[in-house]
Design a protein around this motif. Structure first.
Motif, PDB file in Angstrom:
ATOM      1  N   TYR A   7       0.835  -1.201   0.000  1.00 28.12           N
ATOM      2  CA  TYR A   7       0.000   0.000   0.000  1.00 28.12           C
ATOM      3  C   TYR A   7       0.873   1.255   0.000  1.00 28.12           C
ATOM      4  N   LEU A   8       1.901   1.228   0.829  1.00 25.83           N
ATOM      5  CA  LEU A   8       2.791   2.381   0.942  1.00 25.83           C
ATOM      6  C   LEU A   8       3.485   2.674  -0.389  1.00 25.83           C
ATOM      7  N   ILE A   9       3.958   1.626  -1.056  1.00 27.30           N
ATOM      8  CA  ILE A   9       4.635   1.799  -2.344  1.00 27.30           C
ATOM      9  C   ILE A   9       3.667   2.336  -3.395  1.00 27.30           C
ATOM     10  N   ASP A  10       2.466   1.767  -3.453  1.00 24.05           N
ATOM     11  CA  ASP A  10       1.468   2.223  -4.432  1.00 24.05           C
ATOM     12  C   ASP A  10       1.076   3.677  -4.191  1.00 24.05           C
ATOM     13  N   LEU A  11       0.900   4.047  -2.922  1.00 24.26           N
ATOM     14  CA  LEU A  11       0.551   5.431  -2.596  1.00 24.26           C
ATOM     15  C   LEU A  11       1.677   6.388  -2.974  1.00 24.26           C
TER      16      LEU A  11
ATOM     17  N   GLN B 219      -2.225  15.349 -21.911  1.00 21.17           N
ATOM     18  CA  GLN B 219      -1.574  14.170 -21.347  1.00 21.17           C
ATOM     19  C   GLN B 219      -1.384  14.323 -19.843  1.00 21.17           C
ATOM     20  N   ALA B 220      -0.956  15.532 -19.420  1.00 20.74           N
ATOM     21  CA  ALA B 220      -0.769  15.789 -17.986  1.00 20.74           C
ATOM     22  C   ALA B 220      -2.097  15.699 -17.243  1.00 20.74           C
ATOM     23  N   ALA B 221      -3.165  16.196 -17.876  1.00 19.81           N
ATOM     24  CA  ALA B 221      -4.491  16.148 -17.250  1.00 19.81           C
ATOM     25  C   ALA B 221      -4.969  14.707 -17.089  1.00 19.81           C
ATOM     26  N   LYS B 222      -4.759  13.895 -18.134  1.00 18.65           N
ATOM     27  CA  LYS B 222      -5.157  12.489 -18.067  1.00 18.65           C
ATOM     28  C   LYS B 222      -4.394  11.756 -16.971  1.00 18.65           C
ATOM     29  N   GLU B 223      -3.081  11.997 -16.905  1.00 20.31           N
ATOM     30  CA  GLU B 223      -2.257  11.332 -15.901  1.00 20.31           C
ATOM     31  C   GLU B 223      -2.648  11.770 -14.495  1.00 20.31           C
ATOM     32  N   TYR B 224      -3.001  13.049 -14.345  1.00 15.79           N
ATOM     33  CA  TYR B 224      -3.408  13.558 -13.033  1.00 15.79           C
ATOM     34  C   TYR B 224      -4.703  12.897 -12.580  1.00 15.79           C
ATOM     35  N   VAL B 225      -5.695  12.854 -13.463  1.00 10.29           N
ATOM     36  CA  VAL B 225      -6.992  12.261 -13.127  1.00 10.29           C
ATOM     37  C   VAL B 225      -6.835  10.772 -12.813  1.00 10.29           C
ATOM     38  N   LYS B 226      -6.053  10.087 -13.638  1.00 10.13           N
ATOM     39  CA  LYS B 226      -5.841   8.652 -13.437  1.00 10.13           C
ATOM     40  C   LYS B 226      -5.130   8.382 -12.109  1.00 10.13           C
ATOM     41  N   ALA B 227      -4.091   9.179 -11.826  1.00 11.87           N
ATOM     42  CA  ALA B 227      -3.339   8.999 -10.583  1.00 11.87           C
ATOM     43  C   ALA B 227      -4.202   9.349  -9.367  1.00 11.87           C
ATOM     44  N   LYS B 228      -5.010  10.385  -9.485  1.00 11.72           N
ATOM     45  CA  LYS B 228      -5.879  10.800  -8.378  1.00 11.72           C
ATOM     46  C   LYS B 228      -6.907   9.718  -8.057  1.00 11.72           C
ATOM     47  N   GLN B 229      -7.502   9.146  -9.103  1.00  9.97           N
ATOM     48  CA  GLN B 229      -8.477   8.077  -8.899  1.00  9.97           C
ATOM     49  C   GLN B 229      -7.818   6.844  -8.294  1.00  9.97           C
ATOM     50  N   ARG B 230      -6.622   6.519  -8.778  1.00 10.80           N
ATOM     51  CA  ARG B 230      -5.877   5.383  -8.258  1.00 10.80           C
ATOM     52  C   ARG B 230      -5.518   5.595  -6.785  1.00 10.80           C
ATOM     53  N   TYR B 231      -5.104   6.820  -6.449  1.00 10.73           N
ATOM     54  CA  TYR B 231      -4.727   7.153  -5.072  1.00 10.73           C
ATOM     55  C   TYR B 231      -5.920   6.990  -4.130  1.00 10.73           C
ATOM     56  N   LEU B 232      -7.073   7.513  -4.550  1.00  8.61           N
ATOM     57  CA  LEU B 232      -8.281   7.408  -3.731  1.00  8.61           C
ATOM     58  C   LEU B 232      -8.730   5.957  -3.574  1.00  8.61           C
TER      59      LEU B 232
ATOM     60  N   GLY C 297       1.198   9.175  -5.736  1.00  2.40           N
ATOM     61  CA  GLY C 297       1.386  10.518  -5.189  1.00  2.40           C
ATOM     62  C   GLY C 297       2.429  11.303  -5.976  1.00  2.40           C
ATOM     63  N   ASP C 298       3.510  10.625  -6.368  1.00  2.00           N
ATOM     64  CA  ASP C 298       4.548  11.275  -7.177  1.00  2.00           C
ATOM     65  C   ASP C 298       4.010  11.665  -8.549  1.00  2.00           C
ATOM     66  N   GLN C 299       3.140  10.831  -9.117  1.00  2.00           N
ATOM     67  CA  GLN C 299       2.548  11.144 -10.421  1.00  2.00           C
ATOM     68  C   GLN C 299       1.663  12.393 -10.329  1.00  2.00           C
ATOM     69  N   ILE C 300       0.912  12.502  -9.252  1.00  2.00           N
ATOM     70  CA  ILE C 300       0.071  13.682  -9.028  1.00  2.00           C
ATOM     71  C   ILE C 300       0.944  14.937  -8.924  1.00  2.00           C
ATOM     72  N   LYS C 301       2.062  14.831  -8.206  1.00  2.00           N
ATOM     73  CA  LYS C 301       2.961  15.978  -8.039  1.00  2.00           C
ATOM     74  C   LYS C 301       3.589  16.385  -9.376  1.00  2.00           C
ATOM     75  N   ARG C 302       3.952  15.398 -10.188  1.00  2.00           N
ATOM     76  CA  ARG C 302       4.562  15.715 -11.492  1.00  2.00           C
ATOM     77  C   ARG C 302       3.573  16.459 -12.388  1.00  2.00           C
ATOM     78  N   SER C 303       2.317  16.020 -12.370  1.00  2.00           N
ATOM     79  CA  SER C 303       1.300  16.679 -13.188  1.00  2.00           C
ATOM     80  C   SER C 303       1.068  18.116 -12.718  1.00  2.00           C
ATOM     81  N   LEU C 304       1.004  18.305 -11.403  1.00  2.00           N
ATOM     82  CA  LEU C 304       0.816  19.652 -10.860  1.00  2.00           C
ATOM     83  C   LEU C 304       2.021  20.544 -11.156  1.00  2.00           C
ATOM     84  N   LYS C 305       3.209  19.944 -11.103  1.00  2.00           N
ATOM     85  CA  LYS C 305       4.427  20.696 -11.389  1.00  2.00           C
ATOM     86  C   LYS C 305       4.434  21.185 -12.839  1.00  2.00           C
TER      87      LYS C 305
END
Length: 222
Positions: free
Chosen positions: A88-92, A141-154, A96-104
């Motif tokens: 769980y920790l590794i997946d989070l 592409q950044a928007a898709k990755e952000y949405v996908k990562a956010k859904q995965r995180y939740l 989480g890093d993917q979300i940060k990259r998209s926001l960056k």
């Protein structure tokens, strides 16, 4: 911290059980280690009853359903729990890093430092008719990755709350009560008992709060 806490709590209970057995307090030792298996036994009985009820109601119970239940039951086995927590920790961390990259990337469109003068300016000022399509594709592409990562995180957090539901109320709560009961009987308290009780109570408090605030409801899948 939350993932690490439940793992430390499990380890402290195992250590306390070993100390009881070494001191000849067999009933306390066996009772302490038995409580650790309560979440596993609860999920085991729950899944068995669920399939019996489904079978009684005329629903088909497929091999895929049984394998899914077996996987769920196995995750709560005490020796397996630390590895499940680690996964769980590794997946989070990855999501989480993917979300940060998209926001960056989005922030880089708003502000960029010139390599020549060192001044800050909006990257969007560099966009023209020639490179507009490239920037649009990057943003999409950044928007898709952000949405996908956010859904995965939740989704991961929701699954983790379900797992902690059994651990907090099936193991941490009764373990803390049992250890406090032992301390009241003998009239003294050891450092390992303080640590075991402390981690159990803290794990229960944090888990109960997170379950209340973050666990899925009937209206929301995550």
């Amino acid at each position: 911290f939350s993932v690490g806490l439940v793992t430390v709590d499990l380890g402290s209970d195992g250590t306390q059980s070993y100390i009881y057995l070494e001191n000849g307090d067999l009933n306390w030792g066996y009772s302490t280690i038995t409580i650790v298996f309560v979440p596993f036994l609860t999920v085991l009985v729950s899944e068995i009853l669920k399939h019996i009820i489904r079978k009684y109601q005329g629903e088909d119970v497929t091999m895929q359903d049984l394998l899914k239940s077996l996987k769920l039951i196995g995750r709560h086995f005490p020796l397996v729990q630390p590895f499940v927590h680690l996964s769980y920790l590794i997946d989070l961390k990855v999501t989480g890093d993917q979300i940060k990259r998209s926001l960056k990337f989005y922030k880089s469109l708003q502000e960029k430092v010139s390599s020549q003068s060192g001044t800050k300016y909006a990257l969007i000022d560099d966009i023209n008719d020639e490179n507009r399509i490239d920037y649009q594709n990057d943003v999409k592409q950044a928007a898709k990755e952000y949405v996908k990562a956010k859904q995965r995180y939740l989704k991961i957090m929701t699954e983790f709350q379900k797992m902690k539901l059994y651990e907090a109320f099936g193991e941490s709560a009764p373990q803390a009560a049992f250890q406090i009961g032992i301390v009241l009987q003998i009239g003294t308290i050891s450092p390992t008992q303080i640590f075991s009780i402390g981690t159990s109570l803290f794990s229960l408090t944090l888990a109960a709060s997170e379950i209340l605030l973050m666990m899925a409801t009937k209206d929301k899948p995550v």
